[in-house]
Motif scaffolding. Structure first.
Motif, PDB file in Angstrom:
ATOM      1  N   CYS A  25      -5.351 -40.196   0.312  1.00 13.27           N
ATOM      2  CA  CYS A  25      -4.740 -39.016  -0.297  1.00 13.27           C
ATOM      3  C   CYS A  25      -5.811 -38.208  -1.025  1.00 13.27           C
ATOM      4  O   CYS A  25      -6.543 -38.748  -1.866  1.00 13.27           O
ATOM      5  CB  CYS A  25      -3.642 -39.440  -1.273  1.00 13.27           C
ATOM      6  SG  CYS A  25      -2.774 -38.054  -2.044  1.00 13.27           S
ATOM      7  N   GLN A  47       3.638 -31.445  -3.099  1.00  8.62           N
ATOM      8  CA  GLN A  47       3.021 -31.598  -1.788  1.00  8.62           C
ATOM      9  C   GLN A  47       1.834 -32.558  -1.883  1.00  8.62           C
ATOM     10  O   GLN A  47       0.980 -32.413  -2.753  1.00  8.62           O
ATOM     11  CB  GLN A  47       2.541 -30.243  -1.259  1.00  8.62           C
ATOM     12  CG  GLN A  47       1.966 -30.292   0.145  1.00  8.62           C
ATOM     13  CD  GLN A  47       1.736 -28.899   0.716  1.00  8.62           C
ATOM     14  OE1 GLN A  47       1.615 -27.924  -0.019  1.00  8.62           O
ATOM     15  NE2 GLN A  47       1.677 -28.802   2.023  1.00  8.62           N
ATOM     16  N   VAL A  49      -1.440 -34.263   0.198  1.00  8.83           N
ATOM     17  CA  VAL A  49      -2.373 -33.984   1.293  1.00  8.83           C
ATOM     18  C   VAL A  49      -3.181 -35.248   1.563  1.00  8.83           C
ATOM     19  O   VAL A  49      -3.721 -35.855   0.631  1.00  8.83           O
ATOM     20  CB  VAL A  49      -3.318 -32.818   0.945  1.00  8.83           C
ATOM     21  CG1 VAL A  49      -4.227 -32.510   2.137  1.00  8.83           C
ATOM     22  CG2 VAL A  49      -2.536 -31.578   0.531  1.00  8.83           C
ATOM     23  N   SER A  69      -0.213 -32.933   5.603  1.00  9.44           N
ATOM     24  CA  SER A  69       0.465 -32.867   4.311  1.00  9.44           C
ATOM     25  C   SER A  69       1.974 -32.990   4.508  1.00  9.44           C
ATOM     26  O   SER A  69       2.485 -32.847   5.625  1.00  9.44           O
ATOM     27  CB  SER A  69       0.135 -31.557   3.596  1.00  9.44           C
ATOM     28  OG  SER A  69       0.709 -30.448   4.288  1.00  9.44           O
TER      29      SER A  69
END
Length: 211
Positions: A25, A47, A49, A69
């Motif tokens: 991440c 969110q 990613v 994502s």
């Protein structure tokens, strides 16, 4: 000489193959309160990613790490997608209090096995679920700078460093709209305004109405 639309359109980047990837991440972004077209209401969104280890993609002639994502509504209930996803990712069954106090920024830098699926048309790769790495497996490392953003702790300089696609999403939040709403009063002239036939003119402020 010609200038055709098809010549100006950027080629679409093909999706990654479906399957399980080792990932790390690299971003956790508070997108603020966003309107959901599906549910016709407002909800806070976050969110995440991830960078897919060993996967690259060509962007503007340069090979860059492949990233995926996923956006979640921020909800603490046991039935929420966010809680189920984080529980699987961390291998923890949280109590209500534990999950409510979880700092989502601590997920940045954590590795996982990311299950990737394609949408029904096969055009887009979607993150379906995540589980921890196998026991004893060393975690991957990355040179990508972490992306952290909290809309409620607004910082103009930090906002400008975010990727364009992130900024455009945040600009749709109610927080951004409220912070950037016009504040200057606008004076409209009232003299010499034509009044349509049959409509009584409103007396100037301070004068009594004749009826």
């Amino acid at each position: 000489m010609a200038l055709k639309v098809k010549d100006r359109a950027k080629p679409k980047i093909p999706p990654v193959e479906p399957g399980v990837y080792i990932a790390i991440c690299v971003g956790a972004l508070d997108l603020g309160e966003q309107y959901s077209e599906k549910f016709k209401n407002y909800r806070n969104e976050v969110q995440f990613v991830w960078e897919l280890c060993g996967e690259t993609v060509e962007v503007d002639g340069e090979q860059k790490p492949r990233q995926l994502s996923r956006i979640f509504s921020v909800a603490a209930s046991k039935k929420s997608n966010l809680r189920g996803f984080i529980s699987g990712w961390n291998g923890v069954q949280y109590s209500d209090d534990q999950f409510a106090d979880l700092d989502l920024f601590t997920q940045v830098g954590k590795a996982c096995q990311l299950n990737v699926v394609l949408n029904d048309t096969g055009e887009y790769a979607n993150v379906d679920s995540a589980i921890p790495l196998p026991k004893g497996m060393p975690g991957p490392v990355t040179d990508t700078a972490p992306i952290l953003w909290n809309t409620d702790e607004w910082d103009d300089k930090a906002f400008e460093t975010l990727p364009d696609w992130v900024r455009e999403k945040i600009k749709k939040s109610t927080q951004y709209q409220q912070m950037h709403a016009p504040t200057d009063a606008v004076d409209f002239p009232t003299d010499n305004i034509a009044v349509p036939p049959g409509v009584e003119a409103v007396p100037p402020s301070g004068e009594e109405c004749p009826i």
